[in-house]
Each structure stands twice: as C-alpha cells, then as structure tokens.
Enzyme design. Sequence first.
Site, PDB file in Angstrom:
ATOM      1  N   ASP A 100       0.815  -1.317   0.083  1.00  0.00           N
ATOM      2  CA  ASP A 100      -0.010   0.148   0.002  1.00  0.00           C
ATOM      3  C   ASP A 100       0.740   1.402  -0.105  1.00  0.00           C
ATOM      4  O   ASP A 100       2.100   1.177   0.334  1.00  0.00           O
ATOM      5  CB  ASP A 100      -0.965  -0.022   1.253  1.00  0.00           C
ATOM      6  CG  ASP A 100      -2.072  -1.023   1.230  1.00  0.00           C
ATOM      7  OD1 ASP A 100      -2.080  -2.104   0.285  1.00  0.00           O
ATOM      8  OD2 ASP A 100      -2.808  -0.864   2.200  1.00  0.00           O
ATOM      9  N   HIS A 123       3.876  -2.359   3.258  1.00  0.00           N
ATOM     10  CA  HIS A 123       3.634  -1.020   2.614  1.00  0.00           C
ATOM     11  C   HIS A 123       5.116  -0.706   1.624  1.00  0.00           C
ATOM     12  O   HIS A 123       6.123  -0.984   2.318  1.00  0.00           O
ATOM     13  CB  HIS A 123       3.661   0.112   3.544  1.00  0.00           C
ATOM     14  CG  HIS A 123       2.486   0.178   4.163  1.00  0.00           C
ATOM     15  ND1 HIS A 123       2.063  -0.709   5.317  1.00  0.00           N
ATOM     16  CD2 HIS A 123       1.185   0.844   4.076  1.00  0.00           C
ATOM     17  CE1 HIS A 123       0.962  -0.613   5.903  1.00  0.00           C
ATOM     18  NE2 HIS A 123       0.379   0.403   4.945  1.00  0.00           N
TER      19      HIS A 123
HETATM   20 ZN   LIG Z   1      -2.589   3.019   3.521  1.00  0.00          ZN
END
Ligand SMILES: [Zn+2]
Length: 339
Positions: A100, A246
């Site tokens: 993400d 991430h």
């Molecule tokens: Zn996020």
Amino acid sequence: MKPLLIVSGILVASAVGAGVAISPMLTSAKAVRDDGPATTQSISQNPQGAQAKGAQGNAAHAEAVAPAPAPAPPPVVTPRKNYTYKSFNVDGNYIAMTFDDGPNPETTPQLLAILKERGIKATFFVLGNMVAKHPEVLKMIADEGHEIGSHSWSHPQLTRISQAAVEKELGNTSEAIFQVTGKRPMYLRPPYGSMKPSLRTMIEEKYGLTTVNWAVDPNDWKFRDSQKVHDAIMAQVTPGAIVLAHDIYPTTVAAMPRVLDELIAKGYKFGTISDLIAMDKTPKVQLLAALPNTGKPQQAQQKPQKPKPATASAKPDGAKPASKPAAGAAQPPRAGGVY
Ligand SMILES: [Zn+2]
C-alpha cells in the site's frame, strides 16, 4: 413504413449477430493477454519453469491452425458482493502479497526487482496523489504484470468524510490509474481498513470496487524494522491469507527477499487478488455457514477457515502514523470479521 421497419430490423439483427460473433474472440484474446501469463507466472514458484511452460504453450498454439479452444480457460473473477475480503479459502498454499501507499520512486522499483527475481505477482494499492506524482512508477508496476488497486487519493478515513468527498477520492484515483495503465481498478483497500456496509455497497455499485483488507499485518509502518516485519509475517501467515505491507518503507522492502524466500521454502505460492478470488471456494461455504441452524449436520463440516481475521483487521493499515489512533477505535463494530 413497413419496408423501412423490416430493413432496420435486419440491420439491427446483423449488427447484433456480428457483435455476438466477434465479442467472444475479443474477450478471449484479451483474457489470454491480461490474465493468462500473469496467472502462470505468479502461481509458479519457479520462473524458469513458468517460461518453459510458456514456450510449450506457444509451440502447441502454433501447431493448432484451427481456432481450437484454449486448453485452460483463464480464471473467471467474480468477486463477492457486499463483502470485505481478508483471506481466501483455496486449495493449496496460495497467498496474496499486497503493498500500500505507493507508488514511490525511492522504494517501489527495488521491490519490483525482488518480486521479478522470484516470479511473484503481487497487488499494489496505490494512492491517487502518488500516481499523479509518479506515473512512471505505476507504469512499471503495471508493465511487470502486477495487479493495481485503489487506496483512495489522499488516505482519509472514508467512514469519516462526506459521501461527496468519498466519491471524489475514489473517482479521481480510478481515473488517474486509468490514465496511466488503461485499466480501472477492481479493488479498494480502504485507508486504515476502515469501512461500513452502506458505504461499501455504494462504492461497489458506483465504482465497481470490491473492498479488500488483510489477514496478516506486520505493522511495518510502526516498527520500521526489517527483522520485525519478517518475524510478524512468518508468524501470522496461513494458506489463503492476504498479507498487508507498504512498499514506501525501505525497511519493508529490505525485509522482502528473506520473507519471500522463506515463504517459498515453506511451500507458499503467490497470486494477485484476482488470482485468489478466481480460486476462492469461500462464497458458498460461508453463506451456508452463515445461515441459522437448520439442523442439517452435513453443514458443520464445511465450517470456513478463518485465519484470525478479527485481531489483524481491527487495526488501522497505518500508512500515516501521525493520524489519530482513536479513529480506529471509534469504528463501527468490526469484530469477528463480519464484513
Ligand atoms: Zn495506507
């Protein structure tokens, strides 16, 4: 009047006929290009093996002059409605790696190289504002066959802003992704995993976005420690899991070679969200299990596997550590992975 009507009727009929004849071919060609190679490679643990298979496939295809149907049709991806995916019920040790908050020119290309080296396809939930700043990085992700989902434009908690603001966040992000890749996203990772059923329905119906959260959360945004990222993923992972990470943190990217190599050694295989939805057996099983007790004993053995979705999904996806932690706690009830 009558002859005119007949003529136009014939025209319409032949137009429809042409459409019917042509569209399956277009669909088939597109499906092979978009889904076939991605599925083959991502599901393979061995990129060389995948290439060898591909070469055989091409040879076989060249010999077949007649428009013979493809031996293995591409998987049909029909996401569940009114549902938040956190894991999948699949045969085999398939998992979905998701990344993400990118694309980020400092870290994403490095991750792409790590994935490519291992023949792994992942899903990237990107922010519209990052796409606008770094379209060339998004293009790299798309060109390497990874799946791209929406993570909103500016990472707000969607349940706490107006519907008009939600629509702007999602509409603009889908458009930005489309401008770069030519495809609109099919999946939404709501910031902080924050969602409610009424909003989810609107988002599905208006933007065609299915909500996808996670079952494995290494809290990589908080610890910024490659060892901890590694340990948390290895401790939590189960077959069918969606893993949250991430790609904007160097510590997360640095953890990935070891994480992925150990997962491969343990027999895990990797697919995109679409790959795993195509393999997912959950819908019927969960619907049966969700029914009130009907007294049919055979349903008991079809109890779905849920690799601890409650604890993992109750935490924010945490891309913005500065955001108020109380926001997650104030969410509508999400315990038990109900949605
Ligand atoms: Zn996020």
